[in-house]
Design a protein around this motif. Sequence first.
Motif, mmCIF file in Angstrom:
data_model
loop_
_atom_site.group_PDB
_atom_site.id
_atom_site.type_symbol
_atom_site.label_atom_id
_atom_site.label_comp_id
_atom_site.label_asym_id
_atom_site.label_seq_id
_atom_site.Cartn_x
_atom_site.Cartn_y
_atom_site.Cartn_z
ATOM 1 N N GLU A 80 0.887 -1.334 -0.116
ATOM 2 C CA GLU A 80 -0.060 0.054 -0.041
ATOM 3 C C GLU A 80 0.723 1.270 -0.029
ATOM 4 O OE1 GLU A 80 -3.449 0.349 0.797
ATOM 5 O OE2 GLU A 80 -4.263 -1.650 1.053
ATOM 6 N N VAL A 83 2.759 1.487 -3.635
ATOM 7 C CA VAL A 83 1.760 1.815 -4.498
ATOM 8 C C VAL A 83 1.321 3.257 -4.501
ATOM 9 C CG1 VAL A 83 -0.063 1.193 -6.098
ATOM 10 C CG2 VAL A 83 1.692 -0.588 -5.146
ATOM 11 N N THR A 85 -1.582 3.611 -2.578
ATOM 12 C CA THR A 85 -3.102 3.394 -2.120
ATOM 13 C C THR A 85 -3.513 3.446 -0.760
ATOM 14 O OG1 THR A 85 -2.396 1.074 -2.146
ATOM 15 C CG2 THR A 85 -3.577 1.412 -4.139
ATOM 16 N N LEU A 86 -2.138 3.825 0.088
ATOM 17 C CA LEU A 86 -2.240 4.103 1.404
ATOM 18 C C LEU A 86 -3.148 5.444 1.508
ATOM 19 C CD1 LEU A 86 -1.473 3.118 4.285
ATOM 20 C CD2 LEU A 86 0.376 4.529 4.108
#
Lengths: 248, 319
Positions: A80, A83, A85-86
Amino acid sequence: MSESLRNIWTIAKRELVGYFNSPVAYVFIVIFLLLNGFFTFMLGNYFLRGEANLNAFLMWHPWLYLFLVPAAGMRLWAEERRVGTLELLLTMPISAWQAILGKFVACWIFIALALFLTFPVVLTTMYLGSPDVGTMLTGYLGSVLLAGAYLAVTVMTSAMTRNQVISFILSVVICFFLILAGWEPVTDLLVRWAPEWLVNIVSSFSVMPHFSDFQRGVVDFRDLLFFGSVIAFCLFGTSVVLRSLRAA
Amino acid sequence: MITVEDLVKDFGPKRAVNRVSFSVQKGEILGFLGPNGAGKSTTMRMITGFFPPTSGRVVVGGHDIGENPIPAKRLIGYLPESAPCYSDMTVHGFLAFAAEMRGLHGAAREQAIQRVVGLCFLESVLHQSVDTLSKGFRHRTCLAQSLIHDPPILVLDEPTDGLDPNQKHEIRQLLKRFGRDKAIIFSTHILEEVDAVCSRAIIIDRGQVVANGTPAELRARHELAGSVSLRVQGTAAETVRTKLHALPAAGRVVVQGDAATVTARVYPRDKPVNGDLARSLSELAQREGWRLDELRTEEGRLDDVFRSITRPETAKGAE
């Protein structure tokens, strides 16, 4: 309350789907089962023991999980972070706790599923002898809890870095400590010079005595408390790591 | 809808955002401009609750995002800078996840997915895995995620980045349409976008707001803004100059050219009197019987304004 459970389940579901959408899940399960078989029947001398129990099978789990659980959980937060997306996840209307629990539960379910697939060992034992079913069940319970404790460590180390390999190595080292702390050669080493209370503290961190209780068919409240507190502590650690990550 | 008060963010010794304050109302589209590293993304991350601010506060729809994050986050749709998506899911799976996180389940979920898939042109890739998508599709998938719960507030970090001109156009139309009943903040470094979409723009440089106004107001900061250029055929430069100087509305006058063609630029005496100067010039030309080729009021170019406001640091960095 039901809403936070729902959020946790939504996140857990996403993780589980993620596992099975990639080859990770299948590779993991196959290797887990192969290694289990190898250790139980070859190294554990299952057939030569002449015992109708799961000891030859369960005794290897602390070592098997030492590598397999970090491998299964290392991506949970590291990926996460890598990428990005966290940012997506933590700006959704959920608390960080729900995200942490969701991920933990997903991976735990996944490992439990892999463990469930070892049921032929149980069937074999029942076919060859008349084992105590209760002891086998507590053995499995202990194994699940052991995996949960390792997994909580992995969740925490995974949040510390965006690199899965680093996360893996860190959690292996910590879990290795959790094994060794109560291992007799290590405690013997300590006994020679350290005061007894220190030896006791160090060895009380070990998963080994707690796990072996379950193998003997004993469900001791202290053992449950031990695994529960390792999990709670590491998940709390994860939330601290995540918070400091955003505040930095 | 969004109020930002004295927002400060330090990363170690470096101050990334320095006392930024502004507010965005419903029906407003705020363009967030600034050079790279000016603090745009950091500010947006604080607005959406990803970063806690070092000091200052953000109030979203009446909820302080620090004290009451969950109701505040419910109101926001957010597109992060690099448009991250879960690459191990299909587009449909990803949007379904986003919908469920926003409390949409069952039929409401499918309806929401259909709506955003239509808005963001994702029909053709709906069941494709995210990691096989081209950049444009991935970007729009993440944009779709931010729209899934039809939020009253949109925070979009470079929503048109990596799109082709047609897609950029579509997204701008989308923003304009949403701008009627939502509060929108979006960052960009494409200045034409500000003109095309924004009702207001903020320029941020080295963590500070250096300009805040409508695109027209920002353009008016241009040094040429409000000046009128004209081209006259067949009149001597000297005559033109004298007549222009005599005009009461005219300030500085620059005249160039020979007997055949004369070009002149006239600056207004008092800055913002729009159209006045051009009108009096055209009356003058009529009175004098000049053959007027061109008469144009300079609006000022946003990119020049942008550069003049934000240049000092870049110039220093280049040396």
